[in-house]
Design an enzyme around this catalytic site. Structure first.
Site, mmCIF file in Angstrom:
data_model
loop_
_atom_site.group_PDB
_atom_site.id
_atom_site.type_symbol
_atom_site.label_atom_id
_atom_site.label_comp_id
_atom_site.label_asym_id
_atom_site.label_seq_id
_atom_site.Cartn_x
_atom_site.Cartn_y
_atom_site.Cartn_z
ATOM 1 C CB CYS A 60 -1.024 0.063 1.231
ATOM 2 S SG CYS A 60 -1.502 -1.572 1.812
ATOM 3 C CG ASP A 92 -6.254 -1.981 8.832
ATOM 4 O OD1 ASP A 92 -5.382 -1.588 9.383
ATOM 5 O OD2 ASP A 92 -7.354 -1.865 8.635
ATOM 6 C CG ASP A 134 -7.696 -0.570 5.073
ATOM 7 O OD1 ASP A 134 -7.331 -0.235 4.180
ATOM 8 O OD2 ASP A 134 -8.346 -1.370 5.736
ATOM 9 C CE LYS A 135 -8.764 1.441 10.120
ATOM 10 N NZ LYS A 135 -8.108 0.324 9.413
ATOM 11 C CB CYS A 205 -6.820 -4.399 -0.384
ATOM 12 S SG CYS A 205 -5.605 -4.876 1.053
ATOM 13 C CB SER A 481 -11.747 -6.165 7.024
ATOM 14 O OG SER A 481 -11.452 -6.143 5.678
#
Length: 578
Positions: A60, A92, A134-135, A205, A481
């Site tokens: 990522c 994640d 993600d975060k 992802c 998720s």
């Protein structure tokens, strides 16, 4: 936004960097800048932070440093002096399924806090932020809204899909493959082949999991250039978007357009509509309230749910659908999804964006492509309501959330099978110590009780891999998720750690989930729950020092975004005006 003055000098008399670059008393500060090779001309220009979450933790983030160099070119070419810095990421996919996941949501706050501190400490005038996990996406956007200096966000791009047995696959398929392997449906060799094939490039992802959901948000909410969210990470076009983002932030600086001019209540509603229409991650119901908190706007999980109810599902995207982010990019990207909503009368047309133009102006030349089925028009949706549903009832007075995109059934009634931590639930699933009709309860995993509100993809994916995803439900005060689908209900509040109803459940209690009606209830009376609550005692965690302890002392309810500070409503100043 007119750009005829893009190379003109900018008056620094009101910019933060005057505190470190202007006047004889700042000679020591300038000495440090000279030591890094800056010229007097560069020091006299606005200082622009270029922040990334680059690291070698996961695919990522690995392309972000390259893209940052392009963003810096854009800043430098239009009269600014870029200053690159990095912050952390917790990825994640690698943190999933073990105690490392407790660090994930906490990283959102650390990212926002650390970017704020770097900007404050060095008095930077504007910000370009690049993120991939993600975060890290919401964390950087939160920092932009908190600081309120001219800012442009850019996503690092998604991973290319892998190929396994003639089909496109993502990391979600690997997690489900673990479940299939546990019951003999996938051999050791096949699982190894799948894990080697699923992630063939840099990038986040590939399905519409949390990173790609929040990438869609970055465009919908107006903080990112139109089209910048779509291209996969390896594509050279990402560098062009990064350079354009650097140029755009200088235009914003010249016209004094700030993030809070862009992120209004209407803009947040637009973002919620895009998540709902695409069938995005349930984590959107956590991150949008956190963004709203930074601006001082009241917007919680229930507001998110109401918007989803009135927004049609039009994106056929994984995990519930068939396509990945690259497929969306190939038909025109997030602007196509937004154009469908705009033409259908859903989006607020007049919201300002980082282009200096409105949403409607940005989309006026976008033509909705008809020779594709990745995104449908709102007149022919996959479902009349959005891909997410907020639930409420005596088991979740503060609410809970479930992804309903393309679910086979909207109602589930079963009996509770309770676990006080994820590891125990996963072990039971792996050993198939459950039966059809069970509602697997994973509690004490909320923001305070985890601490950190873990995601549970390993457990949900294992059930789907075992072929029982529609016959067993899961509920948790933690999270699920973005790669999760089916009867997986997260964010149940109040959480177990504060004595919420989920803490009072016992094996065999009858639970009914009705996604169509938006309810989640346990067959217990108020008197039954009150009696159990009197017998309940708090459950201490093993985290009595360090970052996880500190987070547990300050974090609020998931219903409001699990935020750790009062937000703009308590402000007496913003950094941008120092």
């Amino acid at each position: 936004m007119p750009d005829d003055a893009r190379h003109s000098a900018i008056d620094k008399s009101r910019l933060p960097s005057r505190h470190v670059t202007v006047g004889p008393e700042r000679a020591p500060h300038r000495a440090f800048l000279y030591s890094m090779g800056l010229t007097a001309e560069q020091i006299a220009q606005p200082l622009v932070g270029v922040a990334t979450t680059w690291n070698e933790a996961a695919p990522c983030n690995i392309a972000l440093s390259r893209q940052a160099q392009a963003a810096k070119k854009g800043v430098a070419a239009t009269g600014g002096t870029p200053r690159e810095f990095t912050t952390i990421t917790v990825t994640d996919g690698i943190a999933m399924g073990h105690a490392g996941m407790k660090a994930s949501l906490i990283s959102r706050e650390v990212i926002a806090d650390s970017v704020e501190l770097t900007m404050r400490g060095h008095c930077y005038d504007a910000l370009v932020g690049l993120a991939g996990c993600d975060k890290s996406l919401p964390g950087l956007m939160m920092a932009m809204l908190r600081l309120n200096v001219p800012s442009v966000f850019m996503y690092g791009g998604s991973i290319l899909p892998g190929r396994f047995k003639g089909k496109d696959v993502t990391i979600g398929d690997v997690f489900e493959g673990v479940g299939a392997h546990s019951i003999g449906k996938l051999s050791d060799e096949e699982l190894h082949e799948l894990e080697c094939a699923a992630c063939p490039s840099a990038g986040s992802c590939g399905g519409l999991f949390t990173a790609n959901t929040m990438a869609c948000v970055s465009e919908a909410i107006g903080l990112a250039l139109p089209g910048s969210a779509g291209a996969p990470a390896p594509y050279d076009s990402r560098d062009a978007y990064a350079e354009a983002s650097g140029q755009a932030v200088m235009n914003l600086l010249r016209h004094n357009i700030r993030p809070r001019d862009i992120v209004t209540r209407k803009a947040i509603e637009n973002a919620a509509m895009v998540i709902a229409a695409a069938g995005g991650s349930t984590n959107g119901g956590l991150h949008l309230p956190a963004l709203a908190n930074e601006v001082g706007i009241a917007f919680d999980l229930h507001d998110f749910g109401e918007i989803s109810k009135r927004t049609p599902l039009i994106g056929d995207l994984k995990p519930a659908g068939r396509y990945v982010m690259k497929d969306l990019h190939d038909i025109g990207g997030v602007p196509v999804l937004m154009k469908a909503l705009l033409d259908g009368g859903y989006l607020h047309r007049d919201c300002l964006t980082v282009t200096g133009r409105t949403i409607a102006e940005n989309l006026q030349d976008v033509v909705f492509p008809k020779d594709q089925d990745v995104v449908r028009p709102t007149s022919a949706p996959l479902a009349p309501t959005g891909g997410l549903m907020v639930l409420k009832g005596n088991l979740a007075p503060q609410g809970a959330i479930v992804k309903v995109a393309q679910m086979q059934s909207s109602r589930f009634t079963g009996t509770a099978l309770c676990f006080d931590r994820e590891e125990d639930a996963f072990a039971a699933v792996e050993a198939r110590h459950y039966k059809d009709g069970d509602v697997i309860v994973i509690r004490y995993e909320g923001p305070r009780g985890g601490p950190g509100m873990r995601e549970m993809l390993s457990t949900t994916a294992a059930l789907y891999g075992q072929g029982v995803g529609e016959r067993v439900a899961l509920i948790t005060d933690g999270r699920f998720s973005g790669a999760t689908h089916g009867f997986s209900i997260g964010h149940v509040g109040p959480e177990a750690a504060v004595g919420g109803p989920i803490a009072l459940l016992r094996d065999g209690d009858r639970i009914t989930i009705d996604a169509a009606r938006g309810t989640i209830d346990v067959a217990l009376s108020d008197a039954d729950l009150a009696e159990r609550r009197r017998a309940w005692t708090p459950r201490p965690t093993d985290y009595q020092s360090g970052t996880l302890w500190k987070y547990a002392q300050t974090v609020g309810d998931a219903e409001k975004g699990a935020v750790t500070h009062p937000g703009a409503r308590a402000e007496t100043h913003t950094y941008a005006d120092i």
